[in-house]
Scaffold this motif. Sequence first.
Motif, PDB file in Angstrom:
ATOM      1  N   THR A  55      65.241  -7.326  -1.920  1.00  0.00           N
ATOM      2  CA  THR A  55      64.919  -6.818  -3.336  1.00  0.00           C
ATOM      3  C   THR A  55      64.152  -5.583  -3.595  1.00  0.00           C
ATOM      4  OG1 THR A  55      65.673  -9.024  -4.044  1.00  0.00           O
ATOM      5  CG2 THR A  55      65.181  -7.288  -5.717  1.00  0.00           C
ATOM      6  N   ALA A  56      62.986  -5.713  -3.111  1.00  0.00           N
ATOM      7  CA  ALA A  56      62.020  -4.536  -3.131  1.00  0.00           C
ATOM      8  C   ALA A  56      62.477  -3.338  -2.349  1.00  0.00           C
ATOM      9  CB  ALA A  56      60.635  -4.925  -2.428  1.00  0.00           C
ATOM     10  N   LEU A  57      63.044  -3.661  -1.307  1.00  0.00           N
ATOM     11  CA  LEU A  57      63.676  -2.406  -0.551  1.00  0.00           C
ATOM     12  C   LEU A  57      64.772  -1.785  -1.395  1.00  0.00           C
ATOM     13  CD1 LEU A  57      63.727  -3.618   3.111  1.00  0.00           C
ATOM     14  CD2 LEU A  57      62.268  -1.699   1.865  1.00  0.00           C
ATOM     15  N   LEU A  58      65.757  -2.612  -1.973  1.00  0.00           N
ATOM     16  CA  LEU A  58      67.080  -2.177  -2.718  1.00  0.00           C
ATOM     17  C   LEU A  58      66.387  -1.299  -4.009  1.00  0.00           C
ATOM     18  CD1 LEU A  58      69.759  -2.084  -3.702  1.00  0.00           C
ATOM     19  CD2 LEU A  58      69.502  -4.242  -4.472  1.00  0.00           C
ATOM     20  N   THR A  59      65.371  -1.809  -4.745  1.00  0.00           N
ATOM     21  CA  THR A  59      64.773  -1.252  -5.822  1.00  0.00           C
ATOM     22  C   THR A  59      64.387  -0.089  -5.493  1.00  0.00           C
ATOM     23  OG1 THR A  59      64.467  -3.754  -6.700  1.00  0.00           O
ATOM     24  CG2 THR A  59      63.513  -1.913  -7.804  1.00  0.00           C
ATOM     25  N   ALA A  60      63.437  -0.105  -4.403  1.00  0.00           N
ATOM     26  CA  ALA A  60      62.757   1.230  -4.197  1.00  0.00           C
ATOM     27  C   ALA A  60      63.683   2.530  -3.829  1.00  0.00           C
ATOM     28  CB  ALA A  60      61.636   0.938  -3.078  1.00  0.00           C
ATOM     29  N   TRP A  61      64.692   1.779  -2.991  1.00  0.00           N
ATOM     30  CA  TRP A  61      65.629   2.970  -2.647  1.00  0.00           C
ATOM     31  C   TRP A  61      66.295   3.481  -3.651  1.00  0.00           C
ATOM     32  CZ3 TRP A  61      71.049   2.811  -2.862  1.00  0.00           C
ATOM     33  CH2 TRP A  61      71.637   3.907  -2.231  1.00  0.00           C
ATOM     34  N   VAL A  62      66.723   2.767  -4.772  1.00  0.00           N
ATOM     35  CA  VAL A  62      67.382   3.327  -6.005  1.00  0.00           C
ATOM     36  C   VAL A  62      66.489   3.932  -6.942  1.00  0.00           C
ATOM     37  CG1 VAL A  62      68.798   2.280  -7.817  1.00  0.00           C
ATOM     38  CG2 VAL A  62      69.134   1.307  -5.938  1.00  0.00           C
ATOM     39  N   GLY A  63      65.254   3.370  -7.202  1.00  0.00           N
ATOM     40  CA  GLY A  63      64.392   4.192  -8.024  1.00  0.00           C
ATOM     41  C   GLY A  63      64.088   5.518  -7.419  1.00  0.00           C
ATOM     42  N   SER A  64      63.880   5.572  -6.025  1.00  0.00           N
ATOM     43  CA  SER A  64      63.450   6.879  -5.126  1.00  0.00           C
ATOM     44  C   SER A  64      64.639   7.898  -5.639  1.00  0.00           C
ATOM     45  CB  SER A  64      63.159   6.651  -3.871  1.00  0.00           C
ATOM     46  OG  SER A  64      61.927   6.097  -3.903  1.00  0.00           O
ATOM     47  N   ARG A  65      65.884   7.438  -5.184  1.00  0.00           N
ATOM     48  CA  ARG A  65      66.969   8.147  -5.478  1.00  0.00           C
ATOM     49  C   ARG A  65      67.228   8.959  -6.927  1.00  0.00           C
ATOM     50  NH1 ARG A  65      72.828   7.090  -3.538  1.00  0.00           N
ATOM     51  NH2 ARG A  65      72.833   9.253  -4.449  1.00  0.00           N
ATOM     52  N   LEU A  66      66.852   7.999  -7.829  1.00  0.00           N
ATOM     53  CA  LEU A  66      66.900   8.544  -9.312  1.00  0.00           C
ATOM     54  C   LEU A  66      65.798   9.559  -9.503  1.00  0.00           C
ATOM     55  CD1 LEU A  66      68.429   7.825 -11.854  1.00  0.00           C
ATOM     56  CD2 LEU A  66      66.596   6.180 -12.403  1.00  0.00           C
ATOM     57  N   LEU A  67      64.661   9.320  -9.226  1.00  0.00           N
ATOM     58  CA  LEU A  67      63.637  10.353  -9.341  1.00  0.00           C
ATOM     59  C   LEU A  67      63.932  11.742  -8.711  1.00  0.00           C
ATOM     60  CD1 LEU A  67      60.585   7.867  -9.184  1.00  0.00           C
ATOM     61  CD2 LEU A  67      61.532   9.170 -11.271  1.00  0.00           C
ATOM     62  N   PHE A  68      64.385  11.568  -7.357  1.00  0.00           N
ATOM     63  CA  PHE A  68      64.368  12.955  -6.714  1.00  0.00           C
ATOM     64  C   PHE A  68      65.780  13.568  -7.159  1.00  0.00           C
ATOM     65  CE2 PHE A  68      62.154  10.718  -3.201  1.00  0.00           C
ATOM     66  CZ  PHE A  68      60.957  11.694  -3.226  1.00  0.00           C
TER      67      PHE A  68
END
Length: 245
Positions: A230-243
Amino acid sequence: MIWLIAAFFVTALLYASVGFGGGSTYNALLALSGLDFRILPLIALSCNIVVVAGSTIRFARAGITPWKGALTLTAIAAPAAFFGGLTPIGESTFLTLLGLSLVLTAATMLLPIGKAEGEPHRWSRYMPVVAAPLGYLAGLVGIGGGIFLAPILHLCRWDGARAIAATTSLFILINSLFGLAGQIIKGGEGRFLAAVDIGLPLIVAVAIGGQLGSLLALKFIPQRWIRWGTALLTAWVGSRLLFAM
């Protein structure tokens, strides 16, 4: 739309398995799909409610919920969530807050959760102070706030792990209800109907995923694996959104 339904299903399954709603990730997935950011909290908060309602009821029936403490935190946070839902916010600010919330969420998911040993930390008495800003953030961005509340409660040895999970579930449910009410009033009938039109299949997906997550996943997969996933999924989605901003 099919990929979005599948993503919501997986998100609900993962988050429900560790006792959360998944509102921040629902928001990010919707943002990445290009939808109007103003309807995102309406859909995400509705999905939150569906996912955590069942676990809140199960905790209550099992006699696990520490009602005095849980209701105190929730009663403070809920009005703040309502005003957060009413607060106008620009798209860039919304997406920045959402992206940062996701990255912080991923970090909290990786924090170790041990058994509550010894007396509660003296900081535990200040938990009502934390509830209000978490409630406001919940209503403003369309999350439950429980993903941040839970690790703080654990660090302060506020109560046992099961009691904290029950408190967090109630916290997310009530904050999401009050935040959704504020968002509906702010957006008006037109925005609400647009959210309903898009959100119904997503709500069905999280209802199924949430039930599977809470009833089945923990019986077959170690919880720490689910938390890491769940942490990996969340970090990936959040990073994509910020970038992507």
